[in-house]
Design a protein around this motif. Sequence first.
Motif, mmCIF file in Angstrom:
data_model
loop_
_atom_site.group_PDB
_atom_site.id
_atom_site.type_symbol
_atom_site.label_atom_id
_atom_site.label_comp_id
_atom_site.label_asym_id
_atom_site.label_seq_id
_atom_site.Cartn_x
_atom_site.Cartn_y
_atom_site.Cartn_z
ATOM 1 N N LEU A 37 6.521 -13.083 5.213
ATOM 2 C CA LEU A 37 5.590 -13.714 4.269
ATOM 3 C C LEU A 37 4.367 -12.835 4.025
ATOM 4 C CD1 LEU A 37 5.628 -17.456 5.376
ATOM 5 C CD2 LEU A 37 6.710 -16.424 3.381
ATOM 6 N N SER A 38 3.928 -12.103 5.056
ATOM 7 C CA SER A 38 2.813 -11.173 4.874
ATOM 8 C C SER A 38 3.173 -10.093 3.870
ATOM 9 C CB SER A 38 2.425 -10.527 6.208
ATOM 10 O OG SER A 38 1.861 -11.467 7.059
ATOM 11 N N VAL A 46 -0.863 -6.907 -4.694
ATOM 12 C CA VAL A 46 -1.061 -5.574 -5.283
ATOM 13 C C VAL A 46 -0.094 -5.284 -6.424
ATOM 14 C CG1 VAL A 46 -1.988 -4.601 -3.159
ATOM 15 C CG2 VAL A 46 0.443 -4.387 -3.612
ATOM 16 N N GLY A 47 1.014 -6.020 -6.525
ATOM 17 C CA GLY A 47 2.037 -5.687 -7.503
ATOM 18 C C GLY A 47 1.943 -6.420 -8.824
ATOM 19 N N LEU A 63 -12.829 -0.573 11.928
ATOM 20 C CA LEU A 63 -11.509 0.043 12.014
ATOM 21 C C LEU A 63 -11.299 1.204 11.035
ATOM 22 C CD1 LEU A 63 -9.160 -3.041 12.412
ATOM 23 C CD2 LEU A 63 -9.859 -1.423 14.147
ATOM 24 N N PRO A 64 -12.241 2.106 10.898
ATOM 25 C CA PRO A 64 -11.976 3.256 10.016
ATOM 26 C C PRO A 64 -11.189 4.338 10.759
ATOM 27 C CG PRO A 64 -14.210 3.373 10.812
ATOM 28 C CD PRO A 64 -13.609 2.107 11.383
ATOM 29 N N THR A 105 -6.232 -3.387 3.173
ATOM 30 C CA THR A 105 -4.836 -3.531 3.606
ATOM 31 C C THR A 105 -4.692 -4.587 4.690
ATOM 32 O OG1 THR A 105 -4.464 -1.211 3.081
ATOM 33 C CG2 THR A 105 -2.832 -2.287 4.456
ATOM 34 N N ALA A 106 -5.503 -4.527 5.725
ATOM 35 C CA ALA A 106 -5.383 -5.468 6.840
ATOM 36 C C ALA A 106 -5.673 -6.891 6.392
ATOM 37 C CB ALA A 106 -6.320 -5.066 7.970
ATOM 38 N N ASN A 107 -6.704 -7.076 5.598
ATOM 39 C CA ASN A 107 -7.041 -8.429 5.163
ATOM 40 C C ASN A 107 -6.017 -9.011 4.205
ATOM 41 O OD1 ASN A 107 -9.226 -8.861 6.735
ATOM 42 N ND2 ASN A 107 -10.717 -8.248 5.205
ATOM 43 N N ASN A 108 -5.209 -8.174 3.580
ATOM 44 C CA ASN A 108 -4.168 -8.702 2.714
ATOM 45 C C ASN A 108 -2.835 -8.849 3.432
ATOM 46 O OD1 ASN A 108 -5.615 -9.104 0.320
ATOM 47 N ND2 ASN A 108 -5.690 -6.909 0.031
#
Length: 137
Positions: free
Chosen positions: A23-24, A32-33, A103-104, A114-117
């Motif tokens: 699901l993620s 994004v798509g 987290l850079p 990316t992580a939050n999505n």
Amino acid sequence: QFAAPVKMNMPHPVILLLFGAFLSAAYYGVYVGVPQEWQYLGNMVKWWYGIGLYIPFFTAGIIAGRNDWMKSIEKMDTWCVWMLRTITVGFWVLIFCTVGGLLPLIPNFNVFFTANNLIPPGYAVPMTLVLIQFFHQ
């Protein structure tokens, strides 16, 4: 009830976690798509939430209610309960780190975006099971 009940046992929580990872990916893919002008089609605000969270959790709730999955959650093994709790706390740490910008790790890679999505559906599955099991105890 307009449909015949489909009898099925509750899947193992680890399998549900894998479904949360799927699901993620669906959530992120829609986010994004899908072009910006199509993201609000049909009075649905933020289709990525609909595809990644609302529709699957609504369907799972109906299936769980019809098949009495609550008993399976109540009788969950101790190791499984603690595994879900640990995963949930791990997601909390990841969420706090991404919000705090801690987290850079990779240059020219937007970890926050990316992580939050990827987090919402993957986090929602163990958190839902943990809360149900916690309030049962």
